[in-house]
Motif scaffolding. Structure first.
Motif, PDB file in Angstrom:
ATOM      1  N   SER A  28       0.810  -1.226   0.000  1.00 16.83           N
ATOM      2  CA  SER A  28       0.000   0.000   0.000  1.00 16.83           C
ATOM      3  C   SER A  28       0.842   1.274   0.000  1.00 16.83           C
ATOM      4  CB  SER A  28      -0.936   0.006   1.211  1.00 16.83           C
ATOM      5  OG  SER A  28      -0.203   0.128   2.414  1.00 16.83           O
ATOM      6  N   LEU A  29       2.166   1.149  -0.015  1.00 16.36           N
ATOM      7  CA  LEU A  29       3.013   2.345   0.079  1.00 16.36           C
ATOM      8  C   LEU A  29       2.684   3.417  -0.966  1.00 16.36           C
ATOM      9  CD1 LEU A  29       6.530   0.902   0.958  1.00 16.36           C
ATOM     10  CD2 LEU A  29       5.073   2.323   2.402  1.00 16.36           C
ATOM     11  N   PRO A  30       2.451   3.056  -2.237  1.00 16.09           N
ATOM     12  CA  PRO A  30       2.162   4.119  -3.212  1.00 16.09           C
ATOM     13  C   PRO A  30       0.794   4.769  -3.025  1.00 16.09           C
ATOM     14  CG  PRO A  30       2.914   2.100  -4.303  1.00 16.09           C
ATOM     15  CD  PRO A  30       2.569   1.751  -2.898  1.00 16.09           C
ATOM     16  N   TYR A  31      -0.068   4.192  -2.177  1.00 21.43           N
ATOM     17  CA  TYR A  31      -1.452   4.651  -2.105  1.00 21.43           C
ATOM     18  C   TYR A  31      -1.849   5.139  -0.713  1.00 21.43           C
ATOM     19  CZ  TYR A  31      -0.918   1.183  -5.772  1.00 21.43           C
ATOM     20  OH  TYR A  31      -0.434   0.443  -6.820  1.00 21.43           O
ATOM     21  N   PRO A  85      -6.069  12.200   1.151  1.00 27.33           N
ATOM     22  CA  PRO A  85      -7.481  11.799   1.303  1.00 27.33           C
ATOM     23  C   PRO A  85      -7.749  10.469   0.613  1.00 27.33           C
ATOM     24  CG  PRO A  85      -7.281  14.094   0.606  1.00 27.33           C
ATOM     25  CD  PRO A  85      -5.914  13.492   0.476  1.00 27.33           C
ATOM     26  N   GLY A  86      -8.665   9.699   1.190  1.00 33.98           N
ATOM     27  CA  GLY A  86      -9.012   8.417   0.605  1.00 33.98           C
ATOM     28  C   GLY A  86      -7.888   7.409   0.679  1.00 33.98           C
ATOM     29  N   ARG A  87      -7.066   7.502   1.715  1.00 31.14           N
ATOM     30  CA  ARG A  87      -5.930   6.603   1.839  1.00 31.14           C
ATOM     31  C   ARG A  87      -6.386   5.156   1.983  1.00 31.14           C
ATOM     32  NH1 ARG A  87      -2.667   7.313   7.277  1.00 31.14           N
ATOM     33  NH2 ARG A  87      -1.883   5.319   6.533  1.00 31.14           N
ATOM     34  N   VAL A  88      -5.473   4.245   1.716  1.00 31.89           N
ATOM     35  CA  VAL A  88      -5.791   2.826   1.722  1.00 31.89           C
ATOM     36  C   VAL A  88      -5.362   2.198   3.041  1.00 31.89           C
ATOM     37  CG1 VAL A  88      -5.164   0.611   0.691  1.00 31.89           C
ATOM     38  CG2 VAL A  88      -5.701   2.564  -0.784  1.00 31.89           C
ATOM     39  N   ASP A  89      -6.258   1.432   3.646  1.00 32.78           N
ATOM     40  CA  ASP A  89      -5.923   0.604   4.793  1.00 32.78           C
ATOM     41  C   ASP A  89      -5.756  -0.842   4.322  1.00 32.78           C
ATOM     42  OD1 ASP A  89      -6.002   2.676   6.618  1.00 32.78           O
ATOM     43  OD2 ASP A  89      -8.138   2.413   7.020  1.00 32.78           O
ATOM     44  N   VAL A  90      -5.032  -1.640   5.116  1.00 29.68           N
ATOM     45  CA  VAL A  90      -4.765  -3.024   4.731  1.00 29.68           C
ATOM     46  C   VAL A  90      -5.304  -3.971   5.795  1.00 29.68           C
ATOM     47  CG1 VAL A  90      -2.749  -2.483   3.332  1.00 29.68           C
ATOM     48  CG2 VAL A  90      -2.454  -2.943   5.765  1.00 29.68           C
ATOM     49  N   VAL A  91      -5.814  -5.108   5.341  1.00 27.26           N
ATOM     50  CA  VAL A  91      -6.293  -6.174   6.219  1.00 27.26           C
ATOM     51  C   VAL A  91      -5.642  -7.466   5.759  1.00 27.26           C
ATOM     52  CG1 VAL A  91      -8.292  -7.459   7.040  1.00 27.26           C
ATOM     53  CG2 VAL A  91      -8.510  -5.012   6.572  1.00 27.26           C
ATOM     54  N   SER A  92      -4.896  -8.127   6.628  1.00 20.80           N
ATOM     55  CA  SER A  92      -4.190  -9.347   6.265  1.00 20.80           C
ATOM     56  C   SER A  92      -5.173 -10.455   5.910  1.00 20.80           C
ATOM     57  CB  SER A  92      -3.297  -9.806   7.419  1.00 20.80           C
ATOM     58  OG  SER A  92      -2.337  -8.817   7.734  1.00 20.80           O
ATOM     59  N   GLY A 126      -7.386  -5.950  -7.964  1.00 16.88           N
ATOM     60  CA  GLY A 126      -8.555  -6.629  -7.444  1.00 16.88           C
ATOM     61  C   GLY A 126      -8.762  -6.414  -5.960  1.00 16.88           C
ATOM     62  N   ALA A 127      -8.317  -5.249  -5.447  1.00 17.70           N
ATOM     63  CA  ALA A 127      -8.420  -4.915  -4.019  1.00 17.70           C
ATOM     64  C   ALA A 127      -7.585  -5.846  -3.146  1.00 17.70           C
ATOM     65  CB  ALA A 127      -9.868  -4.911  -3.549  1.00 17.70           C
ATOM     66  N   GLU A 175      -0.623 -11.845   1.570  1.00 15.64           N
ATOM     67  CA  GLU A 175      -1.565 -11.120   0.747  1.00 15.64           C
ATOM     68  C   GLU A 175      -2.525 -10.386   1.675  1.00 15.64           C
ATOM     69  OE1 GLU A 175      -3.730 -11.825  -3.440  1.00 15.64           O
ATOM     70  OE2 GLU A 175      -4.352 -13.232  -1.881  1.00 15.64           O
ATOM     71  N   ALA A 176      -2.833  -9.142   1.306  1.00 14.98           N
ATOM     72  CA  ALA A 176      -3.697  -8.298   2.139  1.00 14.98           C
ATOM     73  C   ALA A 176      -4.794  -7.698   1.288  1.00 14.98           C
ATOM     74  CB  ALA A 176      -2.882  -7.201   2.810  1.00 14.98           C
ATOM     75  N   GLY A 177      -5.943  -7.476   1.907  1.00 16.73           N
ATOM     76  CA  GLY A 177      -7.000  -6.721   1.262  1.00 16.73           C
ATOM     77  C   GLY A 177      -6.724  -5.237   1.401  1.00 16.73           C
ATOM     78  N   LEU A 178      -6.891  -4.492   0.319  1.00 17.76           N
ATOM     79  CA  LEU A 178      -6.664  -3.046   0.332  1.00 17.76           C
ATOM     80  C   LEU A 178      -8.017  -2.357   0.386  1.00 17.76           C
ATOM     81  CD1 LEU A 178      -3.825  -2.723  -2.330  1.00 17.76           C
ATOM     82  CD2 LEU A 178      -3.657  -3.263   0.106  1.00 17.76           C
ATOM     83  N   LEU A 179      -8.292  -1.647   1.480  1.00 16.14           N
ATOM     84  CA  LEU A 179      -9.590  -1.022   1.715  1.00 16.14           C
ATOM     85  C   LEU A 179      -9.425   0.490   1.699  1.00 16.14           C
ATOM     86  CD1 LEU A 179     -10.749  -3.310   4.653  1.00 16.14           C
ATOM     87  CD2 LEU A 179     -11.121  -3.643   2.212  1.00 16.14           C
ATOM     88  N   ARG A 180     -10.105   1.164   0.776  1.00  7.92           N
ATOM     89  CA  ARG A 180      -9.997   2.614   0.707  1.00  7.92           C
ATOM     90  C   ARG A 180     -10.994   3.261   1.664  1.00  7.92           C
ATOM     91  NH1 ARG A 180      -7.365   5.975  -2.221  1.00  7.92           N
ATOM     92  NH2 ARG A 180      -6.620   4.351  -3.626  1.00  7.92           N
TER      93      ARG A 180
END
Length: 288
Positions: free
Chosen positions: A217-220, A224-231, A259-260, A282-287
């Motif tokens: 998620s470093l580039p994102y 505003p609208g930053r990305v959180d990660v869920v393992s 694909g998030a 692998e992590a889910g990327l949640l905006r």
């Protein structure tokens, strides 16, 4: 007479109560608010598996899936299945159950150590030494209150861990020509640990979950609208003996986001360049 607060021990974060044969109980601290820290859940599952294996067999790999968020206000039961015990390898399956639901599932393999003539490894990156970098959190003795993460020392390369995010901003120069975001951090448990190979392997799994998913998620992650990660899942391979209370360089990259979901990889090196472990998550990327 003044009472001196007892210094907390990192090993206590991984301690389990034996309930019955192959059944153990533990509890976890926060990762996100009221959500158990996934690295601690995985590490406790390792401890549970290791307690059912002969002590001359060391864990060499694990593959785990985070199925539901764990809570910090209820105990977690770890149920171990003894899949196989061969002459050299033992296999275990562990289910972490909370409030009647499985929150984490893991398969783990143990091997009786062997020496062979065949050996090669990836070369460690050339990076600044940890003593030249700033730590994320202050030492536990200087902390106004106990927080589990104060028991570990993490130092980013380049040191850019600012504010509450505790991670460096994305540096396009680190993506190189192949386009992958990268981050390198030095990590260690900030107190001496007992001479138990299983405990050091479990501690490394705990440490790996601090930064691995965020690499994708470093580039994102800014603005505003930053990305959180869920393992979503986590895999580890342990190649050579090491100590988690000595400095280890964790070199990480992310070959794919789509694909998030984001895939991150990492390798652990000792100060003298020995490759001791590898990790993939692998992590889910949640905006937001």
């Amino acid at each position: 007479m003044a009472v001196t607060a007892q210094r907390p021990e990192f090993a206590d974060l991984l301690s389990l109560e034996t309930i019955d044969r192959d059944i153990f109980r533990g509890s976890c601290h926060d990762g996100a608010p009221m959500r158990a820290f996934g690295g601690q859940v995985a590490a406790q599952a390792q401890i549970a598996a290791g307690r059912t294996v002969e002590p001359d067999r060391w864990m060499h790999s694990l593959h785990g899936y985070f199925l539901r968020p764990g809570r910090t206000d209820a105990p977690i039961l770890y149920l171990v299945e003894r899949i196989r015990d061969g002459r050299s390898f033992s296999t275990r399956r562990v289910s972490a159950v909370q409030n009647g639901e499985t929150i984490f599932s893991m398969s783990a393999s143990f091997q009786r150590p062997r020496d062979t003539a065949e050996e090669h490894q990836l070369k460690a990156p050339d990076v600044p030494l940890p003593e030249t970098l700033r730590r994320w959190w202050g030492p536990i003795d200087e902390a106004p209150e106990y927080r589990p993460f104060l028991l570990i020392d993490v130092r980013s390369i380049p040191s850019g861990a600012e504010g509450a995010a505790h991670r460096p901003a994305f540096d396009p120069a680190l993506a190189a020509a192949d386009g992958m975001p990268r981050q390198n951090v030095w990590v260690r448990v900030d107190q001496p640990l007992p001479d138990d190979p299983l405990l050091h392997a479990c501690a490394l799994t705990y440490l790996s979950d601090l930064t691995l998913a965020s690499t994708a998620s470093l580039p994102y992650g800014a603005g505003p609208g930053r990305v959180d990660v869920v393992s979503l899942d986590h895999a580890m391979w342990f190649h050579r003996p090491f100590r988690a209370d000595d400095w280890l360089l964790f070199a990480q990259d992310s070959p794919s986001v789509g694909g998030a979901r984001g895939l991150s990889r990492g390798t652990f090196f000792t100060r003298d360049g020995q490759l001791v472990a590898s990790a993939i998550q692998e992590a889910g990327l949640l905006r937001r």
